[in-house]
Enzyme design. Sequence first.
Site, PDB file in Angstrom:
ATOM      1  N   TYR A  65       0.839  -1.193   0.000  1.00  0.00           N
ATOM      2  CA  TYR A  65       0.000   0.000   0.000  1.00  0.00           C
ATOM      3  C   TYR A  65       0.880   1.251   0.000  1.00  0.00           C
ATOM      4  CZ  TYR A  65      -3.483  -3.432   1.607  1.00  0.00           C
ATOM      5  OH  TYR A  65      -4.293  -4.529   1.742  1.00  0.00           O
ATOM      6  N   SER A 212     -12.683  -6.346   1.734  1.00  0.00           N
ATOM      7  CA  SER A 212     -13.814  -5.923   0.894  1.00  0.00           C
ATOM      8  C   SER A 212     -15.139  -6.455   1.450  1.00  0.00           C
ATOM      9  CB  SER A 212     -13.606  -6.394  -0.552  1.00  0.00           C
ATOM     10  OG  SER A 212     -14.461  -5.714  -1.442  1.00  0.00           O
ATOM     11  N   LEU A 214     -17.750  -4.982   2.273  1.00  0.00           N
ATOM     12  CA  LEU A 214     -18.923  -4.284   1.733  1.00  0.00           C
ATOM     13  C   LEU A 214     -18.910  -4.308   0.209  1.00  0.00           C
ATOM     14  CD1 LEU A 214     -19.043  -1.246   4.187  1.00  0.00           C
ATOM     15  CD2 LEU A 214     -20.453  -3.317   4.226  1.00  0.00           C
ATOM     16  N   GLY A 217     -18.266  -1.095  -1.559  1.00  0.00           N
ATOM     17  CA  GLY A 217     -19.338  -0.124  -1.338  1.00  0.00           C
ATOM     18  C   GLY A 217     -20.684  -0.539  -1.878  1.00  0.00           C
ATOM     19  N   LEU A 218     -20.735  -1.643  -2.618  1.00  0.00           N
ATOM     20  CA  LEU A 218     -22.000  -2.065  -3.217  1.00  0.00           C
ATOM     21  C   LEU A 218     -23.052  -2.362  -2.152  1.00  0.00           C
ATOM     22  CD1 LEU A 218     -23.374  -2.631  -5.917  1.00  0.00           C
ATOM     23  CD2 LEU A 218     -22.549  -4.985  -5.778  1.00  0.00           C
ATOM     24  N   LEU A 219     -22.620  -2.882  -0.992  1.00  0.00           N
ATOM     25  CA  LEU A 219     -23.571  -3.247   0.061  1.00  0.00           C
ATOM     26  C   LEU A 219     -24.011  -2.065   0.915  1.00  0.00           C
ATOM     27  CD1 LEU A 219     -21.958  -6.645   1.086  1.00  0.00           C
ATOM     28  CD2 LEU A 219     -24.271  -6.332   0.176  1.00  0.00           C
ATOM     29  N   GLY A 221     -25.730   0.280  -0.402  1.00  0.00           N
ATOM     30  CA  GLY A 221     -27.018   0.624  -0.979  1.00  0.00           C
ATOM     31  C   GLY A 221     -27.028   1.923  -1.756  1.00  0.00           C
TER      32      GLY A 221
END
Length: 324
Positions: A65, A212, A214, A217-219, A221
């Site tokens: 990173y 990951s 979520l 970020g898809l989860l 909403g």
Amino acid sequence: MVTATRSLGRTDLKITPIGLGCMQFAGAGLVARLFYPPLEQPAVTEIVDAALRAGTGWFDTAEMYGRGRSERALTTALRDLGVAPGQVPIATKWTPGLRTAGSIVRTIDDRLAALQGHPIALHQIHLPYGSFSSLTAQLTAMARLAHEHKITAIGVSNFSARQLELAHAVLARHDLVLASNQVQISLLHRDVERNGVLDLARRLGITLIAYSPLRSGLLTGRFHDQQARSGLLPFRRLAGGFDERTLRRTAPLIEELITIGRAHGASPSQVALAWLITFYGETVVAIPGASKPSQATQAAEAMSLDLSADELSRLDQLSRSAAA
């Protein structure tokens, strides 16, 4: 109800069910910039402060990173917040790409320098491929660092069940245990249930660290709203799985996350995280990232969300259809 802390594998290390993933602290680099806005040090410090205040008890970073920039930004924040070295566990990772196992030993001082006096609670092999040396040689090098007390525990990342079994056996020959395997797990990514990784982790007492959690970020909403989607770059939409077909397929799951969240006074993302660290028992912990203090706070507060057996089951069933 989620317990306050859990053992990291069969080690003596105690961690909270939710830690903070720190890839977003890299500050530069193509991958980080595609998924996270660049963060200056004051913003990093605010995020770390919010995470700690809300109950997050550990942090996960990596050499990869930003070539140490994430490690340095994290520990600079901890220093500025008055957190003493060793007060909270820090996990980092060695990058195997085009290197030999010998570099694990040679670069440990670089990792410690980037961490600015904070010890390495968990050192992980970032990927099971890319090195010029065998996994056995890499794990043997990790064992040497553990015996020299330069790291506390040993973990791996993205290892298959077969590779996990090998890692466990190699470390056992050095009277050590494999603490963890960092893999992608979420309501929309449940491969560990089918590929043998979850079963083996439970049998051997290995913690699975879900990255990951979520699904980029898809989860949350927020991408299921047409107006929000319109602001996404094409690459971000496709790379994150935000194409129209996926959004339609996952809509029932998102609606249930919203419904359950309203009943608990929680956000969809908090419900998704609570499901993840509850459904699999104590085997799975999660490391969501945060690019804002409010996101770090919300993630940590998900640890206190007590989902019912019926809520867990409803999400389980909808997840199986949405993840198809």
